[in-house]
Motif scaffolding. Structure first.
Motif, mmCIF file in Angstrom:
data_model
loop_
_atom_site.group_PDB
_atom_site.id
_atom_site.type_symbol
_atom_site.label_atom_id
_atom_site.label_comp_id
_atom_site.label_asym_id
_atom_site.label_seq_id
_atom_site.Cartn_x
_atom_site.Cartn_y
_atom_site.Cartn_z
ATOM 1 N N VAL A 28 53.744 34.762 43.383
ATOM 2 C CA VAL A 28 52.633 34.510 43.750
ATOM 3 C C VAL A 28 52.027 35.398 45.053
ATOM 4 N N GLY A 29 52.984 35.653 45.761
ATOM 5 C CA GLY A 29 52.791 36.328 47.106
ATOM 6 C C GLY A 29 52.270 37.844 46.599
ATOM 7 N N GLN A 30 52.893 38.655 46.005
ATOM 8 C CA GLN A 30 52.853 39.923 45.516
ATOM 9 C C GLN A 30 51.371 39.848 44.893
ATOM 10 N N LEU A 31 51.119 38.836 43.952
ATOM 11 C CA LEU A 31 49.860 39.058 43.210
ATOM 12 C C LEU A 31 48.702 39.045 44.159
ATOM 13 N N ASP A 32 48.768 37.787 44.998
ATOM 14 C CA ASP A 32 47.606 37.490 46.011
ATOM 15 C C ASP A 32 47.496 38.616 46.842
ATOM 16 N N ALA A 33 48.516 39.489 47.317
ATOM 17 C CA ALA A 33 48.463 40.731 48.408
ATOM 18 C C ALA A 33 47.388 41.746 47.459
ATOM 19 N N LEU A 34 47.729 41.930 46.071
ATOM 20 C CA LEU A 34 47.290 42.943 45.333
ATOM 21 C C LEU A 34 45.730 42.487 44.801
ATOM 22 N N ARG A 35 45.711 41.325 44.669
ATOM 23 C CA ARG A 35 44.325 40.969 44.360
ATOM 24 C C ARG A 35 43.467 41.021 45.837
ATOM 25 N N ALA A 36 43.850 40.743 46.990
ATOM 26 C CA ALA A 36 43.201 40.481 48.113
ATOM 27 C C ALA A 36 42.915 42.389 48.366
ATOM 28 N N PHE A 37 43.563 43.403 48.153
ATOM 29 C CA PHE A 37 43.292 44.581 48.297
ATOM 30 C C PHE A 37 42.456 44.922 47.196
ATOM 31 N N GLY A 38 42.486 44.655 45.912
ATOM 32 C CA GLY A 38 41.806 45.048 44.657
ATOM 33 C C GLY A 38 40.356 44.672 44.715
ATOM 34 N N HIS A 39 40.181 43.521 45.175
ATOM 35 C CA HIS A 39 38.572 42.868 44.985
ATOM 36 C C HIS A 39 37.700 43.660 46.020
ATOM 37 N N PRO A 40 38.141 43.963 47.488
ATOM 38 C CA PRO A 40 37.323 44.666 48.317
ATOM 39 C C PRO A 40 37.181 46.204 47.842
ATOM 40 N N VAL A 41 38.144 46.525 47.158
ATOM 41 C CA VAL A 41 38.097 48.199 46.663
ATOM 42 C C VAL A 41 37.155 48.263 45.771
ATOM 43 N N GLY A 42 37.063 47.251 44.620
ATOM 44 C CA GLY A 42 36.023 47.368 43.543
ATOM 45 C C GLY A 42 34.825 47.053 43.955
ATOM 46 N N MET A 43 34.562 46.104 44.983
ATOM 47 C CA MET A 43 33.390 46.006 45.763
ATOM 48 C C MET A 43 32.779 47.427 46.120
ATOM 49 N N ALA A 44 33.514 47.910 47.263
ATOM 50 C CA ALA A 44 33.247 49.369 47.617
ATOM 51 C C ALA A 44 33.046 50.312 46.378
ATOM 52 N N PHE A 45 33.760 50.225 45.348
ATOM 53 C CA PHE A 45 33.670 51.156 44.177
ATOM 54 C C PHE A 45 32.390 51.259 43.686
ATOM 55 N N GLN A 46 31.974 49.942 43.238
ATOM 56 C CA GLN A 46 30.627 49.664 42.618
ATOM 57 C C GLN A 46 29.389 50.081 43.484
ATOM 58 N N LEU A 47 29.511 49.879 44.874
ATOM 59 C CA LEU A 47 28.500 50.050 45.613
ATOM 60 C C LEU A 47 28.191 51.589 45.791
ATOM 61 N N ALA A 88 53.115 43.472 52.965
ATOM 62 C CA ALA A 88 53.104 42.985 51.586
ATOM 63 C C ALA A 88 54.643 43.314 51.111
ATOM 64 N N ARG A 89 55.148 42.409 50.077
ATOM 65 C CA ARG A 89 56.455 42.612 49.730
ATOM 66 C C ARG A 89 56.201 43.564 48.285
ATOM 67 N N LEU A 90 55.796 45.030 48.605
ATOM 68 C CA LEU A 90 55.581 45.858 47.673
ATOM 69 C C LEU A 90 56.264 47.275 48.043
ATOM 70 N N ASP A 91 56.321 47.940 46.889
ATOM 71 C CA ASP A 91 57.075 49.330 46.877
ATOM 72 C C ASP A 91 56.191 50.187 47.877
ATOM 73 N N ASN A 92 56.915 51.029 48.870
ATOM 74 C CA ASN A 92 56.210 51.609 49.828
ATOM 75 C C ASN A 92 55.383 52.815 49.315
ATOM 76 N N ALA A 93 56.040 53.504 48.210
ATOM 77 C CA ALA A 93 55.383 54.684 47.773
ATOM 78 C C ALA A 93 54.346 54.318 46.999
ATOM 79 N N ALA A 94 54.401 53.057 45.935
ATOM 80 C CA ALA A 94 53.180 52.486 45.311
ATOM 81 C C ALA A 94 52.132 52.272 46.265
ATOM 82 N N VAL A 95 52.294 51.640 47.282
ATOM 83 C CA VAL A 95 51.277 51.319 48.418
ATOM 84 C C VAL A 95 50.530 52.524 48.740
#
Length: 362
Positions: A227-246, A340-347
């Motif tokens: 859950v924590g990993q998914l939450d972090a990725l969603r919290a990153f992905g949504h604002p990136v997506g907003m900026a992408f569409q703008l 976030a508990r995510l791979d550093n290279a992937a981040v």
């Protein structure tokens, strides 16, 4: 080879293999069906493979946090390819809805099918044929996307989670597309003060979730994210997506046709009620607002009229306000990955993808 190029190449290879399977399966349908299949294949050529890249990055962030040497499996590439096929379906239908003649510098699918009708000297209305065939073409691509999704998750331990996210993605983007076209009709009966909020809702459903957040979540879910990993990725992905569409909205008005593959000011001719337009209307007096509304959506706008609208948008400060929103969303996304508990290279790859999605000219 840069990782993004590796992902694009791997997805292209997976698509080629899938297309070969589809050609073999469809051989019995005759020459006309071959033409139909060729049209589907043509839609899969080119593009930035953005959704595949975010999906792969989401998988890497989780899988390689647990095991740095985790190999990318066939299931990952199937899922990435499924997303790209679904994107092609969305573009076919989107161009039809928007009456767009071009896509990626080539004729849009309905225009290409129209030309094939004329080229074969078939009877009837070539335009009507092209539009009807494009609806079916989009439907075929959706079916293909489902086929590859099922190959990806067949007997996979995280199949249920992936299917659930994929289904939600499809519902969100379809609803977002409807709200987009509804806004082109409904704006007149809604308070001017609500237009930006309504446009941002479309951005969230049609682009932010679909283009960035949900591909990230799909890759992460396939890797068994908690859950924590998914939450972090969603919290990153949504604002990136907003900026992408703008950014896409800015390019739809101010983009260079030689770079974007679409005529300058195309969004103005299509009458898109974007955040950029909503912010412009907020700063205009009633008379100037009527002029803007009268011009917006006119498919015959000439270069001089497009230039005048561009100048109006800039003069109201709407362009700079949109650029500031893009910067704010990008900063929000960057903060979401801290700790976030995510791979550093992937981040690191995710941050590179975010910059590519929000600071671009095409």
């Amino acid at each position: 080879m840069p990782l993004s190029s590796q992902v694009q190449q791997a997805v292209a290879t997976r698509l080629d293999r899938f297309i070969s399977d589809m050609r073999s399966e469809s051989a019995e349908y005759g020459a006309d069906a071959v033409m139909f299949l060729d049209s589907a294949v043509e839609t899969l050529q080119g593009g930035k493979r953005l959704r595949a890249r975010f999906c792969h990055a989401g998988w890497s962030a989780v899988a390689r946090f647990a095991d740095r040497d985790a190999p990318t499996t066939d299931a990952v590439w199937d899922l990435c390819a499924a997303l790209e096929i679904f994107q092609s379906a969305a573009l076919v239908h989107d161009d039809l809805i928007d009456n767009s003649d071009t896509r990626r510098g080539r004729p849009a699918a309905h225009r290409s099918l129209e030309r094939q009708h004329a080229g074969h000297d078939w009877s009837g209305d070539a335009d009507a044929f092209g539009r009807s065939a494009a609806i079916l073409l989009g439907d075929l691509l959706i079916a293909w996307s489902d086929d590859l999704l099922e190959r990806a998750v067949a007997e996979h331990p995280h199949a249920a989670s992936v299917r659930q996210i994929y289904a939600r993605m499809r519902r969100d983007v379809t609803t977002g597309q409807f709200l987009d076209i509804a806004e082109e009709s409904a704006w007149r009966v809604n308070p001017d003060s609500s237009h930006a909020e309504r446009a941002l809702r479309v951005v969230s459903l049609k682009s932010a979730r679909y283009s960035i957040e949900q591909p990230l979540a799909l890759g992460a879910a396939l890797a068994g994210a908690d859950v924590g990993q998914l939450d972090a990725l969603r919290a990153f992905g949504h604002p990136v997506g907003m900026a992408f569409q703008l950014r896409d909205d800015v390019l739809g008005v101010f983009g260079d046709e030689a770079v974007t593959g679409k005529p300058a000011g195309d969004d103005l001719r299509e009458g898109k009620r974007t955040v950029l337009i909503a912010l412009t209307r907020e700063r205009l007096d009633a008379s100037a607002r009527r002029v803007l509304d009268d011009l917006l959506g006119d498919p015959d706008l000439d270069a001089q009229q497009v230039g005048a609208l561009q100048a109006t948008i800039s003069a109201t400060g709407a362009l700079e306000r949109t650029e500031e929103m893009i910067r704010t969303y990008a900063a929000e996304a960057d903060r979401a990955l801290a700790g976030a508990r995510l791979d550093n290279a992937a981040v690191s790859e995710l941050r590179d993808l975010a910059r590519a999605a929000t600071v671009r000219t095409a």
